[in-house]
Design a protein around this motif. Structure first.
Motif, PDB file in Angstrom:
ATOM      1  N   ALA A 107     -47.420  67.920  81.404  1.00 18.24           N
ATOM      2  CA  ALA A 107     -46.001  67.681  81.161  1.00 18.24           C
ATOM      3  C   ALA A 107     -45.153  68.709  81.886  1.00 18.24           C
ATOM      4  CB  ALA A 107     -45.708  67.717  79.661  1.00 18.24           C
ATOM      5  N   LYS A 158     -36.149  69.699  76.557  1.00 18.92           N
ATOM      6  CA  LYS A 158     -37.008  68.523  76.430  1.00 18.92           C
ATOM      7  C   LYS A 158     -38.240  68.735  77.290  1.00 18.92           C
ATOM      8  CE  LYS A 158     -34.739  65.967  80.188  1.00 18.92           C
ATOM      9  NZ  LYS A 158     -34.070  64.705  80.574  1.00 18.92           N
ATOM     10  N   PHE A 202     -41.308  66.103  79.462  1.00 17.85           N
ATOM     11  CA  PHE A 202     -41.696  64.735  79.812  1.00 17.85           C
ATOM     12  C   PHE A 202     -43.025  64.775  80.540  1.00 17.85           C
ATOM     13  CE2 PHE A 202     -38.779  66.372  83.021  1.00 17.85           C
ATOM     14  CZ  PHE A 202     -39.458  66.143  84.208  1.00 17.85           C
ATOM     15  N   GLU A 203     -43.776  63.662  80.447  1.00 16.07           N
ATOM     16  CA  GLU A 203     -45.097  63.590  81.066  1.00 16.07           C
ATOM     17  C   GLU A 203     -44.983  63.573  82.583  1.00 16.07           C
ATOM     18  OE1 GLU A 203     -47.268  60.306  79.543  1.00 16.07           O
ATOM     19  OE2 GLU A 203     -47.524  61.212  77.541  1.00 16.07           O
TER      20      GLU A 203
END
Length: 211
Positions: free
Chosen positions: A195, A208, A210-211
């Motif tokens: 990620a 945040k 994210f992959e």
């Protein structure tokens, strides 16, 4: 890990007029600034613990500078007078290696090496947290953002004070680190988590991932 390339590269055009001005000498008038600045390629050699400077035009090595243990990530300062290099005292290990079988890490070797390009030598080592892997520089050159691979964190280093001002938890085995063009965010890749973590550079917190 050993399956990765053992070198890191940075190609930097050196404007010698600007460097001389930084040393207190006047810059040449515009009419004299007709020669293209030379381009140098800076290569960290993880295995031999040093930095090789290459002339991009001739593709030949100019000099090799000792740095310390396992130099990896490398980044130039905004004014192109300094290089920041991630140094690590953690023993190298390939995928699947049981860390219990490795020698203990040398935490005294961890840090961010500062190479003065005008002097052509390592001038100091700043603290950079545990096991620095990669490093990036803030737009104003005052802070460094360091991925600490074995600690799953990002360290923020004050260049002037020479200290870690804050650490931010990110994913396991963070490696790549890059500041956004506007300087408001820093992106950190996590090898084990697969990620990218997005960190606010002002608030020093993860916004945040994210992959």
């Amino acid at each position: 890990t050993m399956n990765r390339l053992m070198t890191r590269l940075a190609a930097v055009p050196i404007a010698w007029g600007c460097a001389l001005s930084a040393c207190g000498r006047p810059a040449p008038p515009p009419a004299e600034q007709t020669q293209t600045p030379p381009v140098r390629v800076y290569v960290t050699n993880e295995g031999s613990g040093d930095l090789t400077i290459i002339d991009a035009a001739t593709q030949s090595a100019i000099v090799t500078i000792p740095l310390g243990k396992r130099p990896r990530g490398i980044k130039a300062s905004p004014d192109r007078t300094m290089l920041y290099v991630a140094l690590s005292g953690s023993p190298p290990a390939g995928p699947g290696v049981d860390e219990k079988t490795l020698p203990p890490p040398d935490r005294s070797a961890d840090g961010i090496g500062v190479v003065d390009l005008r002097q052509g030598k390592l001038i100091k080592v700043l603290p950079g947290g545990s096991d620095p892997e990669q490093v990036d520089v803030s737009r104003d050159g005052r802070q460094l953002f360091v991925a600490n691979e074995d600690a799953a964190q990002l360290s923020v280093v004050d260049v002037t004070d020479g200290r870690v001002v804050v650490t931010v938890k990110v994913g396991e085995e963070p490696e790549g680190v890059s500041v956004s063009p506007d300087g408001h965010l820093v992106y950190v890749t996590s090898e084990a988590s697969g990620a990218v973590f997005v960190v606010d550079t002002a608030a020093h917190k993860v916004l945040k991932s994210f992959e």
